[in-house]
Design a protein around this motif. Structure first.
Motif, mmCIF file in Angstrom:
data_model
loop_
_atom_site.group_PDB
_atom_site.id
_atom_site.type_symbol
_atom_site.label_atom_id
_atom_site.label_comp_id
_atom_site.label_asym_id
_atom_site.label_seq_id
_atom_site.Cartn_x
_atom_site.Cartn_y
_atom_site.Cartn_z
ATOM 1 N N GLU A 55 0.832 -1.200 0.000
ATOM 2 C CA GLU A 55 0.000 0.000 0.000
ATOM 3 C C GLU A 55 0.871 1.256 0.000
ATOM 4 O OE1 GLU A 55 -2.542 -0.361 3.385
ATOM 5 O OE2 GLU A 55 -3.781 -1.896 2.454
ATOM 6 N N VAL A 56 1.934 1.250 0.783
ATOM 7 C CA VAL A 56 2.845 2.402 0.820
ATOM 8 C C VAL A 56 3.478 2.603 -0.555
ATOM 9 C CG1 VAL A 56 5.039 3.210 1.767
ATOM 10 C CG2 VAL A 56 3.294 2.311 3.299
ATOM 11 N N GLU A 57 3.890 1.521 -1.180
ATOM 12 C CA GLU A 57 4.497 1.626 -2.513
ATOM 13 C C GLU A 57 3.475 2.145 -3.522
ATOM 14 O OE1 GLU A 57 7.254 1.907 -5.243
ATOM 15 O OE2 GLU A 57 7.657 1.354 -3.163
ATOM 16 N N GLU A 58 2.224 1.714 -3.398
ATOM 17 C CA GLU A 58 1.170 2.196 -4.291
ATOM 18 C C GLU A 58 0.948 3.691 -4.082
ATOM 19 O OE1 GLU A 58 -1.710 2.250 -7.188
ATOM 20 O OE2 GLU A 58 -0.344 0.617 -6.693
ATOM 21 N N ILE A 59 0.974 4.141 -2.834
ATOM 22 C CA ILE A 59 0.809 5.563 -2.538
ATOM 23 C C ILE A 59 1.983 6.353 -3.107
ATOM 24 C CG2 ILE A 59 0.803 7.257 -0.657
ATOM 25 C CD1 ILE A 59 -0.829 5.184 0.960
ATOM 26 N N ARG A 60 3.176 5.834 -2.972
ATOM 27 C CA ARG A 60 4.357 6.508 -3.520
ATOM 28 C C ARG A 60 4.268 6.615 -5.036
ATOM 29 N NH1 ARG A 60 8.877 3.442 0.133
ATOM 30 N NH2 ARG A 60 8.558 4.677 2.012
ATOM 31 N N ARG A 61 3.826 5.536 -5.666
ATOM 32 C CA ARG A 61 3.684 5.547 -7.123
ATOM 33 C C ARG A 61 2.648 6.588 -7.551
ATOM 34 N NH1 ARG A 61 0.347 3.774 -10.710
ATOM 35 N NH2 ARG A 61 -0.896 2.593 -9.244
ATOM 36 N N ALA A 62 1.523 6.631 -6.838
ATOM 37 C CA ALA A 62 0.490 7.624 -7.160
ATOM 38 C C ALA A 62 1.015 9.040 -6.948
ATOM 39 C CB ALA A 62 -0.752 7.382 -6.297
ATOM 40 N N ALA A 63 1.822 9.243 -5.893
ATOM 41 C CA ALA A 63 2.397 10.564 -5.637
ATOM 42 C C ALA A 63 3.368 10.955 -6.756
ATOM 43 C CB ALA A 63 3.100 10.584 -4.288
ATOM 44 N N ARG A 64 4.165 9.994 -7.227
ATOM 45 C CA ARG A 64 5.087 10.295 -8.332
ATOM 46 C C ARG A 64 4.316 10.666 -9.594
ATOM 47 N NH1 ARG A 64 8.124 5.885 -6.098
ATOM 48 N NH2 ARG A 64 7.086 4.459 -7.529
ATOM 49 N N GLU A 65 3.240 9.935 -9.877
ATOM 50 C CA GLU A 65 2.434 10.243 -11.055
ATOM 51 C C GLU A 65 1.789 11.623 -10.922
ATOM 52 O OE1 GLU A 65 -0.388 7.135 -11.735
ATOM 53 O OE2 GLU A 65 1.157 5.639 -12.146
ATOM 54 N N ALA A 66 1.290 11.946 -9.721
ATOM 55 C CA ALA A 66 0.682 13.262 -9.504
ATOM 56 C C ALA A 66 1.720 14.362 -9.662
ATOM 57 C CB ALA A 66 0.046 13.321 -8.114
ATOM 58 N N ALA A 67 2.939 14.129 -9.198
ATOM 59 C CA ALA A 67 4.003 15.121 -9.353
ATOM 60 C C ALA A 67 4.335 15.322 -10.827
ATOM 61 C CB ALA A 67 5.247 14.691 -8.579
ATOM 62 N N LYS A 68 4.382 14.243 -11.596
ATOM 63 C CA LYS A 68 4.647 14.362 -13.031
ATOM 64 C C LYS A 68 3.541 15.150 -13.722
ATOM 65 C CE LYS A 68 7.383 10.145 -13.614
ATOM 66 N NZ LYS A 68 7.401 8.800 -14.200
ATOM 67 N N GLN A 69 2.285 14.871 -13.356
ATOM 68 C CA GLN A 69 1.170 15.603 -13.948
ATOM 69 C C GLN A 69 1.225 17.076 -13.569
ATOM 70 O OE1 GLN A 69 -2.309 13.489 -12.648
ATOM 71 N NE2 GLN A 69 -2.121 11.905 -14.214
ATOM 72 N N ALA A 70 1.595 17.361 -12.320
ATOM 73 C CA ALA A 70 1.703 18.755 -11.888
ATOM 74 C C ALA A 70 2.804 19.479 -12.664
ATOM 75 C CB ALA A 70 1.982 18.822 -10.389
ATOM 76 N N GLU A 71 3.920 18.795 -12.900
ATOM 77 C CA GLU A 71 4.990 19.404 -13.684
ATOM 78 C C GLU A 71 4.530 19.687 -15.108
ATOM 79 O OE1 GLU A 71 8.507 17.020 -13.584
ATOM 80 O OE2 GLU A 71 8.773 17.249 -11.418
ATOM 81 N N ALA A 72 3.780 18.745 -15.691
ATOM 82 C CA ALA A 72 3.287 18.946 -17.052
ATOM 83 C C ALA A 72 2.335 20.140 -17.114
ATOM 84 C CB ALA A 72 2.588 17.681 -17.558
ATOM 85 N N VAL A 73 1.456 20.253 -16.127
ATOM 86 C CA VAL A 73 0.525 21.383 -16.092
ATOM 87 C C VAL A 73 1.283 22.690 -15.898
ATOM 88 C CG1 VAL A 73 -1.314 22.442 -14.702
ATOM 89 C CG2 VAL A 73 -1.465 20.039 -15.344
ATOM 90 N N GLN A 74 2.309 22.660 -15.045
ATOM 91 C CA GLN A 74 3.109 23.856 -14.815
ATOM 92 C C GLN A 74 3.835 24.277 -16.092
ATOM 93 O OE1 GLN A 74 5.975 23.419 -11.686
ATOM 94 N NE2 GLN A 74 6.132 25.615 -11.367
ATOM 95 N N GLU A 75 4.347 23.311 -16.833
ATOM 96 C CA GLU A 75 5.010 23.629 -18.104
ATOM 97 C C GLU A 75 4.019 24.225 -19.097
ATOM 98 O OE1 GLU A 75 6.959 20.115 -19.491
ATOM 99 O OE2 GLU A 75 8.400 20.093 -17.840
ATOM 100 N N GLN A 76 2.808 23.658 -19.151
ATOM 101 C CA GLN A 76 1.796 24.203 -20.045
ATOM 102 C C GLN A 76 1.426 25.626 -19.639
ATOM 103 O OE1 GLN A 76 -1.392 21.374 -19.858
ATOM 104 N NE2 GLN A 76 -0.506 20.039 -21.416
ATOM 105 N N ALA A 77 1.296 25.852 -18.334
ATOM 106 C CA ALA A 77 0.962 27.198 -17.861
ATOM 107 C C ALA A 77 2.080 28.178 -18.212
ATOM 108 C CB ALA A 77 0.719 27.185 -16.351
ATOM 109 N N GLY A 78 3.320 27.742 -18.100
ATOM 110 C CA GLY A 78 4.443 28.597 -18.473
ATOM 111 C C GLY A 78 4.424 28.922 -19.950
#
Length: 141
Positions: A55-78
């Motif tokens: 479960e911890v590994e699944e949460i970490r994986r989801a957090a990494r995916e969310a961070a990647k999506q946030a970076e992509a959105v930030q790049e688009q906003a830039g």
């Protein structure tokens, strides 16, 4: 785990009765039961720990995916911000040039002076000689 059918359990009890004798058999059964409970509890704790780690590994994986999506959105906003900045720059330059040309051509605008005598709308006339207010008779205040 090990499957023990009723027949195998009876066979084990008979062997234990012959080997241990009737006096030691109840104590041996209690000890075997306690040992079996400890093994099950140990197995359950190991299983629960593995599930928690998964479960911890699944949460970490989801957090990494969310961070990647946030970076992509930030790049688009830039990128959108850069486009807006470029668009405002393209609009601002001609406007600034036109204002500079107007200031250099009209000294009154350059000094930001207002006209010396303001025009009274009741007294103004059109080029045809008619009053600007649209009235044909003089205004009475």
């Amino acid at each position: 785990m090990i499957e023990i059918s009723f027949g195998k359990l009876v066979l084990l009890a008979l062997i234990a009765l012959i080997v241990l004798g009737p006096e030691k058999l109840p104590g041996a059964a209690r000890t075997a039961g306690a040992l079996l409970r400890r093994m099950r509890n140990g197995w359950e704790s190991v299983r629960a720990e593995v599930e928690r780690e998964l479960e911890v590994e699944e949460i970490r994986r989801a957090a990494r995916e969310a961070a990647k999506q946030a970076e992509a959105v930030q790049e688009q906003a830039g990128a959108v911000q850069q486009q807006v900045m470029e668009g405002t720059r393209q609009v601002r330059e001609p406007v600034e040039t036109a204002v500079a040309m107007m200031k250099s051509a009209d000294p009154v605008v350059a000094k930001d002076e207002s006209p010396a005598d303001p025009v009274d709308p009741h007294q103004a006339t059109l080029p045809s000689g008619e009053p600007a207010s649209g009235r044909t008779e003089p205004a009475h205040d």
